[in-house]
Design a protein around this motif. Structure first.
Motif, mmCIF file in Angstrom:
data_model
loop_
_atom_site.group_PDB
_atom_site.id
_atom_site.type_symbol
_atom_site.label_atom_id
_atom_site.label_comp_id
_atom_site.label_asym_id
_atom_site.label_seq_id
_atom_site.Cartn_x
_atom_site.Cartn_y
_atom_site.Cartn_z
ATOM 1 N N PRO A 1 34.143 62.649 -5.216
ATOM 2 C CA PRO A 1 34.392 61.746 -4.082
ATOM 3 C C PRO A 1 34.658 60.326 -4.589
ATOM 4 O O PRO A 1 34.005 59.855 -5.524
ATOM 5 C CB PRO A 1 33.094 61.818 -3.272
ATOM 6 C CG PRO A 1 32.049 62.273 -4.238
ATOM 7 C CD PRO A 1 32.754 63.135 -5.239
ATOM 8 N N GLU A 2 35.623 59.669 -4.009
ATOM 9 C CA GLU A 2 35.990 58.310 -4.384
ATOM 10 C C GLU A 2 36.331 57.550 -3.111
ATOM 11 O O GLU A 2 37.418 57.712 -2.536
ATOM 12 C CB GLU A 2 37.184 58.327 -5.332
ATOM 13 C CG GLU A 2 37.553 56.962 -5.909
ATOM 14 C CD GLU A 2 36.521 56.445 -6.904
ATOM 15 O OE1 GLU A 2 36.425 55.218 -7.050
ATOM 16 O OE2 GLU A 2 35.822 57.266 -7.516
ATOM 17 N N ASP A 3 35.382 56.738 -2.622
ATOM 18 C CA ASP A 3 35.525 56.052 -1.332
ATOM 19 C C ASP A 3 35.768 57.090 -0.239
ATOM 20 O O ASP A 3 34.951 57.990 -0.059
ATOM 21 C CB ASP A 3 36.638 55.004 -1.406
ATOM 22 C CG ASP A 3 36.322 53.919 -2.434
ATOM 23 O OD1 ASP A 3 35.132 53.577 -2.571
ATOM 24 O OD2 ASP A 3 37.253 53.439 -3.088
#
Length: 551
Positions: free
Chosen positions: A350-352
């Motif tokens: 997950p990235e932002d």
């Protein structure tokens, strides 16, 4: 299914060897952690919305081929066919079948890896595996064919094919081998299941067959170490050994942790022993060669010189059993991390408000392979020292007055136990041949795409065999030491055994009798006693008397 205890909850972080064994062998009920379920659904929704189009960038195994075909784009319309064909093409296992408990452990480990939410699989994959485990539907998987590099591709493909209900796949269900689809229908489940983007690659990536073998073998090896320390205690008592060498002050002079813990367990087992004392060592036994009948049961006259020190297989037991314990602690640390890791490729993070995809190498089985090489090595040495003690017990040159071959009556007409002892030696020799390193044996595969492999699946399968051989060697020592104690009891009755030793002797005699009169059919005695060693009933009886051995 076993629903007497709370279900095992898989969350990708907290699975233990004990829980895995409970599911693999005890059929404990399984569930996926609710928060993990939510996170998996969210990740998959993002993947299907953003990555499963022909406009998406190239992402390994999502929209590309695998291995040397990694640069070939797979169109969105061909994804299901690609994933399905991946299972077919990778089902290249051969040889004897994986034991049911190992297949079940492999399935649990795959679910737990998915629960970490780095794989991007659909929840349908997770739920299918859980349903199979909870309904006791076990894929039939051939054990050989993995090099432990991109994981255990071939055995996992057979597992995945069964999940999907492929017509070629077989499972065991209700003690019957039948087609996977037929088993699902009988259990009230959908007979087939499609694999979609990333599903198949996630199912077959990871050294998960290796890990399943490894966790079960390491679990059994730890129990075996305790059983071997019990058999050691019986041998010490049978040979009336000097036990000053096991004092804690002696251990503190060279304070290895494992050695000290083993010595503490020995002291606990032989606590209050009068058999391992100088007065007991002075008694003439009826089996002593050339002993005059008038002297049997009496102290030696003139007295024997003090024993001073015993042979290495007795005196150095903490120095040999101890490294096994230290190695097991190290191995368990490796396996605990592996059990709670994401091990396929690529991984998502997950990235932002989005997710990123990264190609990596967590599928490589080198950690497992090296841990299993160490396990095979230390268990082989453990079996060797047990066998040397067994050899002393039957040898009148080494057994301090016990009858040759532990024959109770009519030597010559009866042969006693030399072949039982030599069986142990044969198994030690086999272990010696098996404990050469597998992890250092690497050949490139798949046209040099996998240019370094771990050989982890063989390393773990081999270690399981080594442990099973060693279980039989410990069984031999228990049987011979118990026979020796029974034979000497008539002359040493006044010298009590240690609390743990007495409990061990009673436990052995609960399952197999002493040999008096004619030779017995020893095959069945060995088989029965080995089962009691393997199922832990001998050890449980001892620990009920003295408390945990803490090994």
């Amino acid at each position: 299914m076993n629903t007497e205890h709370a279900p095992v909850i898989l969350d990708g972080r907290s699975l233990t060897p004990a829980s895995l064994v409970a599911v693999a062998r005890g059929h404990q009920w399984l569930e996926l952690d609710k928060e993990c379920r939510t996170a998996l659904a969210q990740a998959r929704e993002y993947i299907e919305t953003n990555w499963l189009t022909d406009a998406a960038p190239l992402m390994y195994a999502f929209n590309t081929g695998v291995g040397s075909l990694k640069s070939l784009r797979i169109g969105a319309k061909d994804v299901v066919a690609f994933q399905t064909n991946l299972i077919r093409s990778h089902s290249a296992s051969t040889g004897e079948l994986m034991p049911k408990e190992v297949v079940r452990a492999m399935m649990v480990l795959r679910v737990n890896a998915f629960a970490s939410n780095h794989s991007g699989v659909r929840l349908a994959m997770v739920d299918r595996l859980l349903d199979m485990l909870n309904h006791d539907i076990t894929p039939i998987v051939a054990s050989k064919g993995s090099v432990g590099a991109s994981g255990d591709l071939a055995p996992l493909a057979l597992m995945a094919g069964a999940m999907m209900g492929m017509p070629e796949s077989k499972v065991e269900y209700e003690s019957e081998v039948l087609s996977a689809a037929a088993a699902f229908e009988r259990a009230g489940l959908a007979p087939t299941l499609d694999v979609q983007a990333k599903d198949a690659t996630a199912l077959i990536n990871g050294a998960t067959a290796s890990l399943a073998y490894a966790v079960l073998a390491a679990h059994d090896a730890r129990a075996l170490l305790s059983s071997a320390t019990v058999s050691l205690a019986l041998s010490l008592e049978a040979l009336r050994a000097d036990v000053a060498c096991f004092q804690d002050r002696v251990m503190l002079a060279r304070p290895h942790k494992g050695q000290r813990r083993v010595a503490a367990s020995i002291r606990k087992l032989i606590e209050n022993s009068a058999r391992c004392t100088e007065p007991a060592r002075q008694i003439v036994l009826w089996g002593t060669p050339n002993a005059e009948s008038s002297t049997v049961g009496l102290p030696q006259n003139p007295p024997l010189a003090p024993r001073i020190q015993d042979a290495y297989s007795l005196r150095c037991a903490p120095q040999v059993h101890g490294p096994v314990l230290d190695a097991l602690d190290y191995i368990d640390g490796i396996l605990q991390t592996e059990m709670n890791s994401a091990t396929d490729n690529p991984l998502i993070f997950p990235e932002d408000d989005t997710y990123e995809i990264v190609s990596a190498g967590h599928f490589h089985g080198q950690y497992i392979a090296q841990a299993m090489d160490l396990l095979a090595l230390v268990v082989t040495d453990l079996s060797a020292i047990c066998d040397r003690r067994s050899s002393r017990l039957i040898d009148p040159a080494c057994n301090f007055g016990l009858p040759a071959n532990l024959i109770a009556e009519r030597p010559g007409v009866n042969s006693g136990f030399p072949t039982v002892q030599s069986m142990g030696t044969g198994l030690v020799l086999e272990n010696m041949g098996l404990c050469s390193p597998a992890s250092a044996t690497s050949l490139p595969a798949k046209g040099n795409t996998e240019d370094h492999i771990s050989n982890s699946c063989f390393a773990a399968r081999r270690s399981r065999t080594v442990v099973q051989n060693a279980q039989a060697v410990v069984t031999v020592e228990l049987l011979l030491a118990a026979q020796a104690l029974d034979l000497s009891e008539r002359n040493l009755k006044q010298f009590a055994l240690g609390v743990g030793s007495q409990a061990a002797l009673k436990a052995v005699r609960t399952v197999v009798p002493a040999t008096w009169g004619e030779d017995r059919w020893v095959h069945d005695d060995l088989d029965t006693l080995k089962k009691a060693v393997v199922d832990g009933s001998i050890l449980a009886a001892v620990e009920a008397a003295v408390g945990s051995l803490d090994l």
